[in-house]
Design a protein around this motif. Sequence first.
Motif, mmCIF file in Angstrom:
data_model
loop_
_atom_site.group_PDB
_atom_site.id
_atom_site.type_symbol
_atom_site.label_atom_id
_atom_site.label_comp_id
_atom_site.label_asym_id
_atom_site.label_seq_id
_atom_site.Cartn_x
_atom_site.Cartn_y
_atom_site.Cartn_z
ATOM 1 N N ASP A 469 0.834 -1.209 0.000
ATOM 2 C CA ASP A 469 0.000 0.000 0.000
ATOM 3 C C ASP A 469 0.864 1.253 0.000
ATOM 4 O OD1 ASP A 469 -2.558 -1.379 0.245
ATOM 5 O OD2 ASP A 469 -1.861 -1.934 2.236
ATOM 6 N N ILE A 470 1.960 1.205 0.741
ATOM 7 C CA ILE A 470 2.885 2.341 0.806
ATOM 8 C C ILE A 470 4.296 1.817 0.581
ATOM 9 C CG2 ILE A 470 3.791 4.229 2.217
ATOM 10 C CD1 ILE A 470 1.198 4.176 3.814
ATOM 11 N N LYS A 489 5.141 3.782 -9.266
ATOM 12 C CA LYS A 489 3.929 4.514 -9.629
ATOM 13 C C LYS A 489 3.394 4.036 -10.970
ATOM 14 C CE LYS A 489 2.092 7.217 -7.784
ATOM 15 N NZ LYS A 489 1.032 7.132 -6.735
ATOM 16 N N GLU A 494 -0.095 2.613 -4.804
ATOM 17 C CA GLU A 494 -0.944 3.761 -4.465
ATOM 18 C C GLU A 494 -0.141 4.936 -3.907
ATOM 19 O OE1 GLU A 494 -4.965 4.728 -1.830
ATOM 20 O OE2 GLU A 494 -4.192 2.685 -1.973
ATOM 21 N N ARG A 495 0.743 4.685 -2.948
ATOM 22 C CA ARG A 495 1.543 5.764 -2.371
ATOM 23 C C ARG A 495 3.009 5.382 -2.402
ATOM 24 N NH1 ARG A 495 0.789 8.213 3.089
ATOM 25 N NH2 ARG A 495 2.283 9.618 2.122
ATOM 26 N N ILE A 497 6.898 7.031 -1.433
ATOM 27 C CA ILE A 497 7.689 8.087 -0.802
ATOM 28 C C ILE A 497 9.154 7.814 -1.131
ATOM 29 C CG2 ILE A 497 8.328 9.202 1.386
ATOM 30 C CD1 ILE A 497 5.686 8.036 2.543
ATOM 31 N N ASP A 513 3.358 12.169 -9.057
ATOM 32 C CA ASP A 513 2.616 11.916 -7.810
ATOM 33 C C ASP A 513 3.414 11.096 -6.794
ATOM 34 O OD1 ASP A 513 0.402 12.396 -6.241
ATOM 35 O OD2 ASP A 513 -0.648 10.575 -6.871
ATOM 36 N N ASP A 515 5.612 11.246 -3.372
ATOM 37 C CA ASP A 515 5.904 12.107 -2.224
ATOM 38 C C ASP A 515 7.405 12.108 -1.977
ATOM 39 O OD1 ASP A 515 3.209 12.654 -1.763
ATOM 40 O OD2 ASP A 515 2.972 10.844 -0.562
ATOM 41 N N ARG A 619 -5.812 2.410 4.535
ATOM 42 C CA ARG A 619 -5.280 3.764 4.396
ATOM 43 C C ARG A 619 -4.343 3.985 5.545
ATOM 44 N NH1 ARG A 619 -6.310 4.827 -0.703
ATOM 45 N NH2 ARG A 619 -8.481 5.158 -1.199
ATOM 46 N N SER A 620 -3.601 5.050 5.527
ATOM 47 C CA SER A 620 -2.636 5.285 6.591
ATOM 48 C C SER A 620 -3.065 6.406 7.495
ATOM 49 C CB SER A 620 -1.272 5.642 5.995
ATOM 50 O OG SER A 620 -1.391 6.805 5.221
ATOM 51 N N GLU A 622 -1.441 9.418 9.179
ATOM 52 C CA GLU A 622 -0.176 10.125 8.983
ATOM 53 C C GLU A 622 -0.252 11.489 9.627
ATOM 54 O OE1 GLU A 622 0.274 10.373 4.799
ATOM 55 O OE2 GLU A 622 -1.668 11.272 4.475
#
Length: 626
Positions: A469-470, A489, A494-495, A497, A513, A515, A619-620, A622
């Motif tokens: 997910d991250i 990506k 989805e996310r 960093i 997109d 982070d 979801r996170s 944060e």
Amino acid sequence: MEEHASVVSLAIVVICAFLTPILLHRFRLRVIPVVVAEIIVGLIIGKSGFDLVQQDMWLETLSTLGFIFLMFLSGVEIDFSAFTGSRQKEQLSNGKKAPNTFAVSSLIFGGVFILSLILSYLFVWMGFIDNAFLMTLIISTISLGVVVPTLKDRQIMKTNIGQIILLVAVIADLVTMILLAVFASLHEGGGGSMWLLLILFGAGIVLYVFGNYFKKRSFVESLSTGTIQIGTRAIFTLIIVLVGLSESIGAENILGAFLAGVLVSLLSPNHDMVQKLDSFGYGFLIPIFFVMVGVELNLGEMLSDSKVIILIPLLVVALLISKIIPVYLLKKWYDTKTVFAAGFLLTSTLSLVIAAAKVGENLGVIDQKMSGALILVAVISSIISPILFAKLFRNPSSENPTVRVKLIGANQLTLPVTKELSPHVYDVTLFHPAQEKVEDETSSSLFDIVEIESYDIGELKKQDVFDTDILVVTSGNEERNADIALYAKEIGVERVIARIETPTLQDKVRDHDVDVFSVLTSTTSLMKALIESPSLIGILTNRDTALYQIDVHNPKYMNIPLRKFPFTGDVIFVRIFRGNESLIPHGDTELLRDDRIIVTGSTEYVEELKRTLQFGKSRSIEKPEL
């Protein structure tokens, strides 16, 4: 020579108390409560083992003080807000309405006490003990010292089932302690001394009014710092005064200590003060007491009595029966495994059984062998009950999906994060090449690192790194970080960093997109914030006052005004972000799908709220960008 010997015995006990938690951690024996381990260590060095410790004035005084402080902290642990029933009814995951915690807990304890009384008369009839009332107290009591840490460890203290288990233990603790004092008073001074207990409780009421009046005075705060520490002085004065008064009227000193703890709990001390008390008690006095409990037990002599050998398993069975049958009332709302798990946890008995055994022995109601057998049963129950609870109990959070987080690169940035993220919310995996040796501490058992051959994208795909997910990419090469992040990506993570320092490269990945995390930018921003808004940094870094973002996905809570929201924990709604709008929450504000809410509150409550609102979608939580 006697003085020298006494200091040597004290040194042995203190060293053993110091080493016990270290050994538990080293051999990963977390299922055994520390206090139980201390009793076991006492058995090894005491009369049942190597007989290295000689009883003397030093140990007797410190052990008695430890017992008094244990009873005091038992009173402090009682949260009287649980009796108010202010928590609104919530809906359980099985669709049923959650029961009223106070009503159900009271019924369960009533059942526990009645069953304990019946079982006690059976023990009297079989000739194991002469006093049914003392045995009733021993069977019906429940150890808060085992229940509270177990509930906290499973992150269920604030759930409905957690509150029921806690409240049953609290009621049992409160009722059995008062009845034990009544029992001691009746046997020591006859019925007349019962009236003297009213003096003790009257003094408690006066001291409460006095304390509540003065704690609001401004001068008290100014005297609470530096070398004065007026709050700590007041608490120890309260303990000594009530213990002294308790002994003067012919009651047991433990009642005065327990009453002092109850008064401190009612006066709502600040968190730092409670931490100081816990630190002093569980760091010094209480370990000495529990080690000495083990030292004084003589298993050889005790087990030479066939009557005692038969009593021990029968009493363990009685403890189980007295708790599991009344707890079966919860079957109306919970599954069978949860009900039995709660029953097993409530079987744990320790400090109050030790208190009752010591009181009974001092009064001549039971002999030393019987006292030792009761303490041994308490130790056994405190070992097996958390294990059985862990085997059977299914954490409510396991019904909700956790957020999968995968970090590429083990370093000073990622390693602490793996320990800070809650295991009940995040499933964290750390990847690092085997040939690149990280610091010595990272190779220890403190960190779980999956070794990979290289940072090559093909190798990362082989290890399923992108199934997450991250994804956090923090290798030592920022261009490599950018390539991995852009690929992630591209395939739909989805996310993502990525740690990148160069501004042009940051702009490139942000366009896709991703982070961006930059040590230089973060350090500069932090320094600027510390200069301009130091209080804001305190809010963001303090666990008790931190801000968290939670995304709303659970359809069950859509279009419900906040004033009617069924979650009433220690959480404050600070801001709601809805699309491009920023809303200040009011009582009539309704939650909508995909709202991003900023909240503050205790970690336990925040995690419960996250599981409630993010049900069915990962979801996170944060820290928000402010």
